[in-house]
Design a protein around this motif. Structure first.
Motif, short mmCIF file in Angstrom:
data_model
loop_
_atom_site.label_atom_id
_atom_site.label_comp_id
_atom_site.label_asym_id
_atom_site.label_seq_id
_atom_site.Cartn_x
_atom_site.Cartn_y
_atom_site.Cartn_z
N LEU A 9 0.84 -1.24 0.00
CA LEU A 9 -0.07 -0.12 0.16
C LEU A 9 0.88 1.22 0.05
O LEU A 9 0.57 2.26 -0.60
CB LEU A 9 -0.92 0.09 1.18
N GLU A 10 2.01 1.24 0.62
CA GLU A 10 2.71 2.42 0.65
C GLU A 10 3.54 2.52 -0.57
O GLU A 10 3.64 3.76 -1.03
CB GLU A 10 3.89 2.22 1.87
N LEU A 11 3.94 1.48 -1.34
CA LEU A 11 4.50 1.40 -2.65
C LEU A 11 3.18 2.04 -3.70
O LEU A 11 3.63 2.93 -4.43
CB LEU A 11 4.77 -0.05 -3.03
N ILE A 12 2.14 1.36 -3.57
CA ILE A 12 1.13 2.01 -4.43
C ILE A 12 0.72 3.51 -4.21
O ILE A 12 0.66 4.28 -5.04
CB ILE A 12 -0.19 1.32 -4.19
N ALA A 13 0.80 3.96 -3.02
CA ALA A 13 0.65 5.47 -2.64
C ALA A 13 1.88 6.21 -3.24
O ALA A 13 1.70 7.13 -3.79
CB ALA A 13 0.47 5.57 -1.39
N ALA A 14 2.99 5.61 -3.28
CA ALA A 14 4.16 6.36 -3.64
C ALA A 14 4.04 6.49 -5.02
O ALA A 14 4.18 7.59 -6.03
CB ALA A 14 5.42 5.78 -3.26
N LEU A 15 3.71 5.46 -5.91
CA LEU A 15 3.57 5.49 -7.29
C LEU A 15 2.22 6.41 -7.69
O LEU A 15 2.29 7.18 -8.71
CB LEU A 15 3.33 4.13 -7.72
N SER A 16 1.21 6.59 -6.87
CA SER A 16 -0.03 7.37 -7.12
C SER A 16 0.55 9.04 -7.17
O SER A 16 0.12 9.61 -8.09
CB SER A 16 -0.94 7.27 -6.25
N ARG A 17 1.36 9.10 -5.97
CA ARG A 17 1.81 10.71 -5.88
C ARG A 17 2.97 10.95 -6.92
O ARG A 17 2.94 12.07 -7.62
CB ARG A 17 2.67 10.68 -4.84
N ASP A 18 3.65 10.01 -7.70
CA ASP A 18 4.52 10.18 -8.65
C ASP A 18 4.54 9.05 -9.51
O ASP A 18 5.64 8.17 -9.33
CB ASP A 18 5.89 10.48 -8.18
N PRO A 19 3.81 8.74 -10.54
CA PRO A 19 3.85 7.71 -11.40
C PRO A 19 4.94 7.53 -12.22
O PRO A 19 5.24 6.24 -12.65
CB PRO A 19 2.55 8.08 -12.30
N ARG A 20 5.76 8.39 -12.31
CA ARG A 20 7.18 8.41 -13.10
C ARG A 20 8.44 7.92 -12.28
O ARG A 20 9.36 7.96 -12.91
CB ARG A 20 7.38 9.59 -13.88
N ALA A 21 8.18 7.83 -11.00
CA ALA A 21 9.25 7.48 -10.15
C ALA A 21 10.15 6.38 -10.62
O ALA A 21 9.41 5.35 -10.89
CB ALA A 21 8.96 7.36 -8.63
N THR A 22 11.32 6.35 -10.48
CA THR A 22 12.09 5.18 -10.73
C THR A 22 11.98 4.33 -9.61
O THR A 22 11.71 4.55 -8.46
CB THR A 22 13.58 5.59 -10.90
N VAL A 23 12.55 2.86 -9.88
CA VAL A 23 12.70 2.22 -8.90
C VAL A 23 13.70 2.46 -7.46
O VAL A 23 13.25 2.17 -6.43
CB VAL A 23 13.03 0.78 -9.26
N VAL A 24 14.77 2.97 -7.96
CA VAL A 24 15.58 3.46 -7.00
C VAL A 24 15.10 4.68 -6.26
O VAL A 24 15.11 4.67 -5.17
CB VAL A 24 16.74 3.90 -7.82
N ALA A 25 14.17 5.60 -6.79
CA ALA A 25 13.86 6.57 -6.06
C ALA A 25 12.65 6.30 -5.05
O ALA A 25 12.57 6.67 -3.98
CB ALA A 25 13.07 7.45 -7.06
N LEU A 26 12.03 4.99 -5.66
CA LEU A 26 10.99 4.33 -4.63
C LEU A 26 11.44 3.79 -3.48
O LEU A 26 11.20 3.94 -2.32
CB LEU A 26 9.99 3.45 -5.42
N ARG A 40 8.26 -6.50 -5.65
CA ARG A 40 6.78 -6.10 -5.22
C ARG A 40 5.94 -5.52 -6.59
O ARG A 40 4.77 -6.05 -6.52
CB ARG A 40 6.91 -5.20 -3.94
N MET A 41 6.65 -4.87 -7.30
CA MET A 41 5.87 -4.06 -8.55
C MET A 41 5.59 -5.33 -9.46
O MET A 41 4.63 -5.15 -10.08
CB MET A 41 6.96 -3.05 -8.92
N ALA A 42 6.66 -6.09 -9.66
CA ALA A 42 6.43 -7.19 -10.44
C ALA A 42 5.11 -8.04 -10.11
O ALA A 42 4.27 -8.67 -10.89
CB ALA A 42 7.60 -8.23 -10.58
N ARG A 43 5.06 -8.50 -8.77
CA ARG A 43 3.97 -9.16 -8.21
C ARG A 43 2.53 -8.33 -8.34
O ARG A 43 1.71 -9.09 -8.82
CB ARG A 43 4.24 -9.41 -6.74
N LEU A 44 2.87 -7.19 -8.03
CA LEU A 44 1.55 -6.34 -8.03
C LEU A 44 1.02 -6.17 -9.64
O LEU A 44 -0.19 -6.16 -9.81
CB LEU A 44 1.59 -4.96 -7.62
N GLU A 45 1.95 -6.10 -10.59
CA GLU A 45 1.57 -5.95 -11.96
C GLU A 45 1.08 -7.32 -12.45
O GLU A 45 -0.07 -7.43 -13.20
CB GLU A 45 2.70 -5.69 -12.86
N LYS A 46 1.62 -8.40 -12.24
CA LYS A 46 1.13 -9.68 -12.46
C LYS A 46 -0.21 -10.01 -12.04
O LYS A 46 -0.96 -10.60 -12.67
CB LYS A 46 2.16 -10.69 -11.96
#
Length: 159
Positions: A9-26, A40-46
């Motif tokens: 949920l924290e990862l999704i919230a961070a992506l919502s705030r900045d959809p262009r954020a890199t994996v490193v920045a996240l 986590r992103m691969a699992r969420l996407e799949k």
């Protein structure tokens, strides 16, 4: 759908705030390793958590300022074929299957009223479509959002 934990949920919230954020920045922002974020992103996407990577672009900016919802009554057995035919109409932005007196509701974007009339005629010409009803979009009172749901899910995951 998978069960989402606090980190998801924290990862999704961070992506919502900045959809262009890199994996490193996240990873830096969430105090996680780069590999953890990637996994986590691969699992969420799949699992289908992320709906689309298509940017939200204003139809008006493309020359289609008139939007309308078209309610569609249809023959039940024809719904899969109707959906495929609607997918081929470029002005159809999205379609939802709904309960009640109608079967589908389509959001369309058009240049003007005449164009909307033509789009409605093309929808009515789809085999299995029995009737339509059109409502013009006058404003985006609350545009599509999930931030409130994310915050609610984050609060509930802390319990």
């Amino acid at each position: 759908m998978p069960s989402l934990d606090h980190v998801d949920l924290e990862l999704i919230a961070a992506l919502s705030r900045d959809p262009r954020a890199t994996v490193v920045a996240l990873a830096e922002q969430l105090h996680l390793s780069r590999n953890t974020v990637q996994a986590r992103m691969a699992r969420l996407e799949k699992s289908g958590v992320f709906q689309s990577y298509e940017r939200s672009i204003s139809p008006a900016a493309l020359g289609f300022p008139l939007q309308a919802f078209i309610s569609i009554g249809a023959t039940q057995l024809s719904l899969p074929a109707i959906t495929e035919d609607l997918r081929r109409i470029p002005e159809v932005v999205e379609v939802h299957g709904v309960s009640g007196q109608i079967d589908l509701i389509a959001l369309v974007a058009c240049r003007d009223a005449r164009h909307l009339f033509d789009v409605d005629a093309r929808i009515l010409a789809v085999p299995g479509v029995e009737r339509t009803e059109t409502q013009l979009v006058m404003s985006d009172a609350i545009p599509y959002r999930v931030s409130g749901l994310m915050e609610l899910a984050r609060r509930e995951s802390r319990r």
